[in-house]
Design a protein around this motif. Structure first.
Motif, short mmCIF file in Angstrom:
data_model
loop_
_atom_site.label_atom_id
_atom_site.label_comp_id
_atom_site.label_asym_id
_atom_site.label_seq_id
_atom_site.Cartn_x
_atom_site.Cartn_y
_atom_site.Cartn_z
N VAL A 286 0.84 -1.20 0.00
CA VAL A 286 0.00 0.00 0.00
C VAL A 286 0.88 1.26 0.00
O VAL A 286 0.53 2.27 -0.63
CB VAL A 286 -0.96 0.01 1.21
CG1 VAL A 286 -1.68 1.34 1.33
CG2 VAL A 286 -1.99 -1.11 1.08
N ALA A 287 2.02 1.21 0.68
CA ALA A 287 2.93 2.35 0.69
C ALA A 287 3.40 2.68 -0.73
O ALA A 287 3.51 3.85 -1.10
CB ALA A 287 4.14 2.05 1.58
N VAL A 288 3.67 1.64 -1.52
CA VAL A 288 4.07 1.86 -2.92
C VAL A 288 2.93 2.52 -3.69
O VAL A 288 3.14 3.47 -4.46
CB VAL A 288 4.46 0.52 -3.59
CG1 VAL A 288 4.73 0.73 -5.08
CG2 VAL A 288 5.70 -0.06 -2.93
N SER A 289 1.71 2.05 -3.47
CA SER A 289 0.53 2.60 -4.15
C SER A 289 0.37 4.09 -3.85
O SER A 289 0.17 4.91 -4.75
CB SER A 289 -0.72 1.84 -3.73
OG SER A 289 -1.90 2.46 -4.24
N ARG A 290 0.46 4.46 -2.59
CA ARG A 290 0.31 5.87 -2.21
C ARG A 290 1.50 6.70 -2.66
O ARG A 290 1.37 7.89 -3.00
CB ARG A 290 0.12 6.00 -0.70
CG ARG A 290 -1.27 5.70 -0.21
CD ARG A 290 -2.31 6.68 -0.73
NE ARG A 290 -2.90 6.26 -2.02
CZ ARG A 290 -3.51 7.05 -2.84
NH1 ARG A 290 -3.63 8.34 -2.60
NH2 ARG A 290 -4.01 6.59 -3.96
N GLY A 291 2.68 6.12 -2.65
CA GLY A 291 3.87 6.84 -3.08
C GLY A 291 3.79 7.24 -4.54
O GLY A 291 4.20 8.34 -4.93
N ILE A 292 3.24 6.37 -5.37
CA ILE A 292 3.08 6.66 -6.80
C ILE A 292 2.10 7.81 -7.02
O ILE A 292 2.21 8.58 -7.98
CB ILE A 292 2.61 5.40 -7.55
CG1 ILE A 292 3.71 4.33 -7.51
CG2 ILE A 292 2.24 5.72 -8.99
CD1 ILE A 292 3.26 2.98 -8.03
N ALA A 293 1.14 7.97 -6.10
CA ALA A 293 0.13 9.01 -6.25
C ALA A 293 0.61 10.39 -5.79
O ALA A 293 -0.02 11.40 -6.11
CB ALA A 293 -1.13 8.63 -5.46
N VAL A 294 1.72 10.44 -5.04
CA VAL A 294 2.19 11.71 -4.48
C VAL A 294 2.46 12.78 -5.54
O VAL A 294 2.05 13.94 -5.38
CB VAL A 294 3.45 11.49 -3.61
CG1 VAL A 294 4.16 12.80 -3.30
CG2 VAL A 294 3.05 10.80 -2.31
N PRO A 295 3.16 12.47 -6.66
CA PRO A 295 3.43 13.52 -7.66
C PRO A 295 2.17 14.20 -8.20
O PRO A 295 2.20 15.39 -8.55
CB PRO A 295 4.16 12.75 -8.77
CG PRO A 295 4.81 11.61 -8.07
CD PRO A 295 3.83 11.21 -7.01
#
Length: 351
Positions: A286-295
């Motif tokens: 889930v951390a990867v999923s949210r990290g991709i959405a940050v930009p």
């Protein structure tokens, strides 16, 4: 009229595809919740945001669905003798204070930077906490597995339990005696995160295990008591601000109530280190999923310059990782339950 349109903009259209996805997210979130004790928000909040739900509405709606689901899970696991009600209620006192502080923090961010700022804060908080806590829990789970799945009280918990600081409290089900004041930071952090990003369990459960000295079973079960108290009062506060989408609440709750009972049953069939493995694995994906959405949120705030096509691709990739987290969690939980049920039958056949 303008106010109505502004309020309506907070809520997404519910297509059949969205409804089906939310129900599945709710089911797996409930499955995870019943199994590891967290409210399942680290699955549910990003799941809603991946459909375009504003971060604040996702947080508020998730908190609203949490308390009835947590109550069902707590009752189920209390019957298995896993819940320390006293520990849950004591920790919930400071968690309640944390909830109020967290709501004020979210409102301050929302008023200063708008919805994009709130979404960015939620996503960054998810990534930071999930990576730190998930990595630690995974390392501990691997260590426990190598020594046969047994658990040991951490050196920090033993040190805190040895400090005689009034008032000292005995928790029979958890099998520990510790000062009330050491429960305060665990509860406060749980409540503040629950109110700001709708996730308190992955702080509360590790906190009870590694700081206070409870076992994984008791910690994960007792967290459901805290989740019930926080969810009840937090959702009332958010609802008064018009942030709860009752449609999302009911759809997710329908799936969650099915999943939470199955997850609770699973805790009686598997070894305790499996709870940590499931928790850590889902956290990191889930951390990867949210990290991709940050930009995307940085672009909305004018901090980055991204094309619409790039943002679209990032949204899709983030959604794929979100689905992967749900699938991985369900497979690990149901697979370990199936394996645990098969073992006695195979032992009888080989005898």
């Amino acid at each position: 009229m303008d106010t109505f349109l502004l309020d309506a903009s907070k809520f997404i259209a519910l297509t059949p595809e969205n409804i089906a996805f939310l129900f599945i997210v709710g089911f797996i979130g409930g499955l995870v919740s019943g199994f590891i004790g967290s409210g399942g928000a680290f699955v549910l909040t990003p799941g809603m945001m991946s459909l375009g739900v504003p971060g604040t509405v996702a947080v508020a709606s998730n908190m609203c669905h949490k308390f009835p689901k947590a109550l069902v899970g707590a009752i189920k696991r209390f019957k298995y003798g896993q819940v320390d009600i006293k520990l849950g209620l004591i920790t919930a006192i400071s968690a309640g204070v944390g909830v109020q502080v967290g709501i004020m923090l979210q409102n301050a961010i929302l008023s200063r930077w708008g919805q994009a700022g709130s979404d960015l804060y939620v996503s960054l908080s998810f990534v930071a906490v999930l990576v730190i806590v998930g990595s630690y829990v995974l390392r501990d789970a691997v260590t426990s597995s190598r020594r046969g799945g047994g658990e040991r009280v951490t050196s920090l918990a033993r040190r805190l339990q040895s400090i005689e600081l009034w008032p000292m409290m005995t928790f029979k089900t958890a099998g520990m005696r510790i000062s009330f004041w050491f429960t305060v930071p665990v509860g406060f952090a749980t409540g503040m995160l629950a109110a700001t990003i709708a996730v308190g369990g992955f702080i509360g459960v590790p906190g009870m295990i590694y700081v206070l000295g409870a076992t994984s079973l008791v910690g994960s079960a007792t967290e459901l008591v805290i989740a019930f108290v926080m969810g009840l009062f937090g959702s009332i506060n958010w609802a008064m601000q018009g942030m709860v989408d009752i449609r999302l609440v009911l759809i997710i709750l329908g799936g969650s109530l099915l999943g939470v009972q199955l997850g609770a049953i699973g805790t009686t069939l598997v070894r305790e280190h499996m709870i940590k493995i499931v928790m850590a694995t889902i956290m990191l994906v889930v951390a990867v999923s949210r990290g991709i959405a940050v930009p995307k949120y940085l672009a909305k705030l004018g901090i980055m310059d991204l094309s619409e096509n790039t943002i679209w691709v990032m949204d899709k990739v983030s959604f794929v990782f979100m689905c992967a987290a749900l699938l991985i969690g369900a497979v690990i939980i149901l697979g370990s339950m199936w394996k645990a049920r098969r073992a006695p039958a195979e032992a009888v056949e080989s005898a």
